[in-house]
Design a protein around this motif. Structure first.
Motif, PDB file in Angstrom:
ATOM      1  N   TYR A  27      17.788  17.969   3.554  1.00 55.49           N
ATOM      2  CA  TYR A  27      18.489  17.749   4.816  1.00 55.49           C
ATOM      3  C   TYR A  27      18.762  19.053   5.568  1.00 55.49           C
ATOM      4  O   TYR A  27      18.340  19.218   6.710  1.00 55.49           O
ATOM      5  CB  TYR A  27      19.798  16.994   4.563  1.00 55.49           C
ATOM      6  CG  TYR A  27      19.573  15.594   4.053  1.00 55.49           C
ATOM      7  CD1 TYR A  27      19.253  14.553   4.917  1.00 55.49           C
ATOM      8  CD2 TYR A  27      19.637  15.310   2.691  1.00 55.49           C
ATOM      9  CE1 TYR A  27      19.019  13.268   4.447  1.00 55.49           C
ATOM     10  CE2 TYR A  27      19.398  14.035   2.207  1.00 55.49           C
ATOM     11  CZ  TYR A  27      19.085  13.019   3.095  1.00 55.49           C
ATOM     12  OH  TYR A  27      18.843  11.751   2.620  1.00 55.49           O
ATOM     13  N   VAL A  28      19.436  19.978   4.919  1.00 58.29           N
ATOM     14  CA  VAL A  28      19.721  21.256   5.587  1.00 58.29           C
ATOM     15  C   VAL A  28      18.437  22.063   5.755  1.00 58.29           C
ATOM     16  O   VAL A  28      18.201  22.670   6.808  1.00 58.29           O
ATOM     17  CB  VAL A  28      20.758  22.064   4.790  1.00 58.29           C
ATOM     18  CG1 VAL A  28      21.074  23.378   5.515  1.00 58.29           C
ATOM     19  CG2 VAL A  28      22.027  21.252   4.582  1.00 58.29           C
ATOM     20  N   GLY A  29      17.604  22.091   4.719  1.00 54.62           N
ATOM     21  CA  GLY A  29      16.369  22.878   4.775  1.00 54.62           C
ATOM     22  C   GLY A  29      15.208  22.167   5.428  1.00 54.62           C
ATOM     23  O   GLY A  29      14.135  22.760   5.582  1.00 54.62           O
ATOM     24  N   SER A  30      15.398  20.906   5.831  1.00 55.70           N
ATOM     25  CA  SER A  30      14.360  20.133   6.525  1.00 55.70           C
ATOM     26  C   SER A  30      13.026  20.185   5.778  1.00 55.70           C
ATOM     27  O   SER A  30      11.992  20.567   6.334  1.00 55.70           O
ATOM     28  CB  SER A  30      14.191  20.644   7.962  1.00 55.70           C
ATOM     29  OG  SER A  30      15.405  20.565   8.670  1.00 55.70           O
ATOM     30  N   PHE A  31      13.050  19.789   4.523  1.00 55.60           N
ATOM     31  CA  PHE A  31      11.875  19.875   3.654  1.00 55.60           C
ATOM     32  C   PHE A  31      10.664  19.159   4.253  1.00 55.60           C
ATOM     33  O   PHE A  31       9.570  19.727   4.353  1.00 55.60           O
ATOM     34  CB  PHE A  31      12.221  19.288   2.282  1.00 55.60           C
ATOM     35  CG  PHE A  31      11.074  19.259   1.319  1.00 55.60           C
ATOM     36  CD1 PHE A  31      10.704  20.391   0.624  1.00 55.60           C
ATOM     37  CD2 PHE A  31      10.361  18.085   1.110  1.00 55.60           C
ATOM     38  CE1 PHE A  31       9.641  20.364  -0.272  1.00 55.60           C
ATOM     39  CE2 PHE A  31       9.302  18.045   0.214  1.00 55.60           C
ATOM     40  CZ  PHE A  31       8.946  19.191  -0.478  1.00 55.60           C
ATOM     41  N   PHE A  32      10.848  17.913   4.666  1.00 57.70           N
ATOM     42  CA  PHE A  32       9.720  17.134   5.191  1.00 57.70           C
ATOM     43  C   PHE A  32       9.354  17.546   6.616  1.00 57.70           C
ATOM     44  O   PHE A  32       8.180  17.566   6.988  1.00 57.70           O
ATOM     45  CB  PHE A  32      10.050  15.637   5.149  1.00 57.70           C
ATOM     46  CG  PHE A  32      10.140  15.079   3.758  1.00 57.70           C
ATOM     47  CD1 PHE A  32       9.000  14.954   2.971  1.00 57.70           C
ATOM     48  CD2 PHE A  32      11.354  14.689   3.220  1.00 57.70           C
ATOM     49  CE1 PHE A  32       9.073  14.450   1.680  1.00 57.70           C
ATOM     50  CE2 PHE A  32      11.442  14.183   1.943  1.00 57.70           C
ATOM     51  CZ  PHE A  32      10.302  14.066   1.160  1.00 57.70           C
ATOM     52  N   GLU A  33      10.366  17.874   7.435  1.00 56.97           N
ATOM     53  CA  GLU A  33      10.099  18.241   8.831  1.00 56.97           C
ATOM     54  C   GLU A  33       9.282  19.514   8.956  1.00 56.97           C
ATOM     55  O   GLU A  33       8.553  19.704   9.925  1.00 56.97           O
ATOM     56  CB  GLU A  33      11.417  18.388   9.597  1.00 56.97           C
ATOM     57  CG  GLU A  33      12.151  17.080   9.875  1.00 56.97           C
ATOM     58  CD  GLU A  33      12.911  16.556   8.660  1.00 56.97           C
ATOM     59  OE1 GLU A  33      12.816  17.211   7.583  1.00 56.97           O
ATOM     60  OE2 GLU A  33      13.555  15.511   8.769  1.00 56.97           O
ATOM     61  N   GLN A  86      10.165  26.935  -0.115  1.00 55.49           N
ATOM     62  CA  GLN A  86      11.043  27.932   0.494  1.00 55.49           C
ATOM     63  C   GLN A  86      12.367  27.318   0.936  1.00 55.49           C
ATOM     64  O   GLN A  86      13.410  27.958   0.870  1.00 55.49           O
ATOM     65  CB  GLN A  86      10.339  28.602   1.684  1.00 55.49           C
ATOM     66  CG  GLN A  86       9.272  29.601   1.259  1.00 55.49           C
ATOM     67  CD  GLN A  86       8.862  30.530   2.393  1.00 55.49           C
ATOM     68  OE1 GLN A  86       9.628  30.764   3.319  1.00 55.49           O
ATOM     69  NE2 GLN A  86       7.647  31.040   2.313  1.00 55.49           N
ATOM     70  N   SER A  87      12.316  26.066   1.398  1.00 50.70           N
ATOM     71  CA  SER A  87      13.558  25.409   1.809  1.00 50.70           C
ATOM     72  C   SER A  87      14.459  25.128   0.616  1.00 50.70           C
ATOM     73  O   SER A  87      15.653  24.896   0.770  1.00 50.70           O
ATOM     74  CB  SER A  87      13.234  24.097   2.534  1.00 50.70           C
ATOM     75  OG  SER A  87      12.494  23.217   1.701  1.00 50.70           O
ATOM     76  N   PHE A  88      13.896  25.158  -0.569  1.00 44.46           N
ATOM     77  CA  PHE A  88      14.658  24.962  -1.801  1.00 44.46           C
ATOM     78  C   PHE A  88      15.248  26.282  -2.283  1.00 44.46           C
ATOM     79  O   PHE A  88      16.455  26.396  -2.525  1.00 44.46           O
ATOM     80  CB  PHE A  88      13.749  24.350  -2.866  1.00 44.46           C
ATOM     81  CG  PHE A  88      14.290  24.357  -4.263  1.00 44.46           C
ATOM     82  CD1 PHE A  88      15.424  23.625  -4.583  1.00 44.46           C
ATOM     83  CD2 PHE A  88      13.658  25.089  -5.262  1.00 44.46           C
ATOM     84  CE1 PHE A  88      15.922  23.620  -5.887  1.00 44.46           C
ATOM     85  CE2 PHE A  88      14.142  25.081  -6.557  1.00 44.46           C
ATOM     86  CZ  PHE A  88      15.282  24.349  -6.871  1.00 44.46           C
ATOM     87  N   PHE A  89      14.415  27.301  -2.371  1.00 43.49           N
ATOM     88  CA  PHE A  89      14.869  28.570  -2.927  1.00 43.49           C
ATOM     89  C   PHE A  89      15.730  29.387  -1.957  1.00 43.49           C
ATOM     90  O   PHE A  89      16.551  30.188  -2.403  1.00 43.49           O
ATOM     91  CB  PHE A  89      13.661  29.408  -3.360  1.00 43.49           C
ATOM     92  CG  PHE A  89      12.973  28.892  -4.582  1.00 43.49           C
ATOM     93  CD1 PHE A  89      13.586  28.951  -5.822  1.00 43.49           C
ATOM     94  CD2 PHE A  89      11.697  28.331  -4.498  1.00 43.49           C
ATOM     95  CE1 PHE A  89      12.948  28.466  -6.955  1.00 43.49           C
ATOM     96  CE2 PHE A  89      11.055  27.851  -5.629  1.00 43.49           C
ATOM     97  CZ  PHE A  89      11.692  27.917  -6.864  1.00 43.49           C
ATOM     98  N   SER A  90      15.552  29.210  -0.677  1.00 42.84           N
ATOM     99  CA  SER A  90      16.277  30.042   0.290  1.00 42.84           C
ATOM    100  C   SER A  90      17.794  29.868   0.209  1.00 42.84           C
ATOM    101  O   SER A  90      18.546  30.759   0.621  1.00 42.84           O
ATOM    102  CB  SER A  90      15.803  29.735   1.714  1.00 42.84           C
ATOM    103  OG  SER A  90      16.055  28.376   2.044  1.00 42.84           O
ATOM    104  N   PHE A 106      22.480  17.419  -7.183  1.00 40.24           N
ATOM    105  CA  PHE A 106      22.729  16.677  -5.935  1.00 40.24           C
ATOM    106  C   PHE A 106      22.834  17.628  -4.748  1.00 40.24           C
ATOM    107  O   PHE A 106      22.208  17.400  -3.696  1.00 40.24           O
ATOM    108  CB  PHE A 106      24.014  15.855  -6.067  1.00 40.24           C
ATOM    109  CG  PHE A 106      24.427  15.169  -4.792  1.00 40.24           C
ATOM    110  CD1 PHE A 106      23.773  14.022  -4.353  1.00 40.24           C
ATOM    111  CD2 PHE A 106      25.464  15.681  -4.022  1.00 40.24           C
ATOM    112  CE1 PHE A 106      24.144  13.394  -3.161  1.00 40.24           C
ATOM    113  CE2 PHE A 106      25.847  15.062  -2.841  1.00 40.24           C
ATOM    114  CZ  PHE A 106      25.183  13.917  -2.408  1.00 40.24           C
ATOM    115  N   VAL A 107      23.606  18.687  -4.914  1.00 44.08           N
ATOM    116  CA  VAL A 107      23.781  19.656  -3.822  1.00 44.08           C
ATOM    117  C   VAL A 107      22.454  20.339  -3.505  1.00 44.08           C
ATOM    118  O   VAL A 107      22.125  20.566  -2.332  1.00 44.08           O
ATOM    119  CB  VAL A 107      24.868  20.693  -4.189  1.00 44.08           C
ATOM    120  CG1 VAL A 107      24.944  21.793  -3.129  1.00 44.08           C
ATOM    121  CG2 VAL A 107      26.226  20.011  -4.329  1.00 44.08           C
TER     122      VAL A 107
END
Length: 242
Positions: free
Chosen positions: A36-42, A49-53, A28-29
């Protein structure tokens, strides 16, 4: 002998609902930080990268939560003496416990595969980079676990083991950031500054996420794991004799 301890420890994780609760919270986190924090779609890019960072920072808390019980629970319950009477060597016990915790972490990480499927559905990512990032993330988790396992052996309190592990892992994480290196710039030789930076998980993991696979990053992590496991064994030997 290591395999016996490994099976015993890994099965213990799933003997209670806590393992499943942990995995659900972890997933979930990870999703919240990615989308949301990594703005995957935006971002509009077919990569993860927004996942692994965020992995170094998430592991900073999740991994000590796994490692805190490895030896502290044995010491508090007084079962460490019983474990040492089994026909296993000291290092086999240390390695078996570590590998079980690492396997549990690998299971939690593997369950994020829907993200990989999603990014492939939305675009044409470099799957080689993604695979390398998964491997790098798992190796980094191993580094955190080795540190946490060693610290867990130093105390009977899981809370203390958790807090101290977070602090030590935090130091290893941020040692390569400019905020830390600037403290040494101007008076320390460049060789010392480079050495301090080389101990950072971020320094090694970020290059893997960018698709740069350097043998030095793998050697660093493997060496770090080996060092902390050896210290872990030394601590257990000392505790056993007191």
């Amino acid at each position: 002998m290591t395999w016996t301890v490994f099976r015993r420890e890994l099965s213990a994780y799933f003997a209670t609902p806590l393992a499943f609760v942990f995995i659900i919270i972890f997933l979930f986190v990870q999703g919240v930080f990615t989308f949301y924090v990594g703005s995957f779609f935006e971002r509009g890019q077919a990569d993860l990268q927004s996942f692994f960072s965020f992995h170094p920072w998430l592991y900073l808390f999740f991994i000590p939560a796994i490692s805190m019980r490895l030896w502290a629970e044995e010491r508090k319950a007084g079962t460490i003496e019983l474990l040492m009477t089994l026909p296993v060597t000291l290092f086999s016990a240390v390695l078996g416990k570590f590998l079980a915790a690492w396997a549990f972490t690998a299971i939690a990480l593997a369950l994020t595969f829907p993200l990989w499927l999603t990014v492939n559905y939305l675009g044409s990512p470099d799957n080689g980079v993604i695979l390398a990032s998964y491997i790098g993330s798992l190796l980094m988790a191993g580094g955190y676990l080795a540190i946490g396992s060693c610290i867990s052996a130093m105390t009977r309190s899981q809370v203390i083991a958790f807090v101290v592990s977070v602090v030590v892992c935090f130091l290893f994480t941020v040692s390569g950031l400019p905020l830390v290196l600037d403290l040494f710039t101007g008076w320390a030789p460049q060789a010392l500054i480079d050495t301090i930076a080389s101990f950072s998980f971020l320094t090694h993991f970020n290059s893997v996420v960018q698709g740069v696979i350097d043998a030095r990053d793998i050697v660093f992590t493997v060496t770090l794991i080996a060092f902390w496991l050896v210290v872990n064994a030394v601590v257990i030997e000392f505790v056993k004799g007191t």
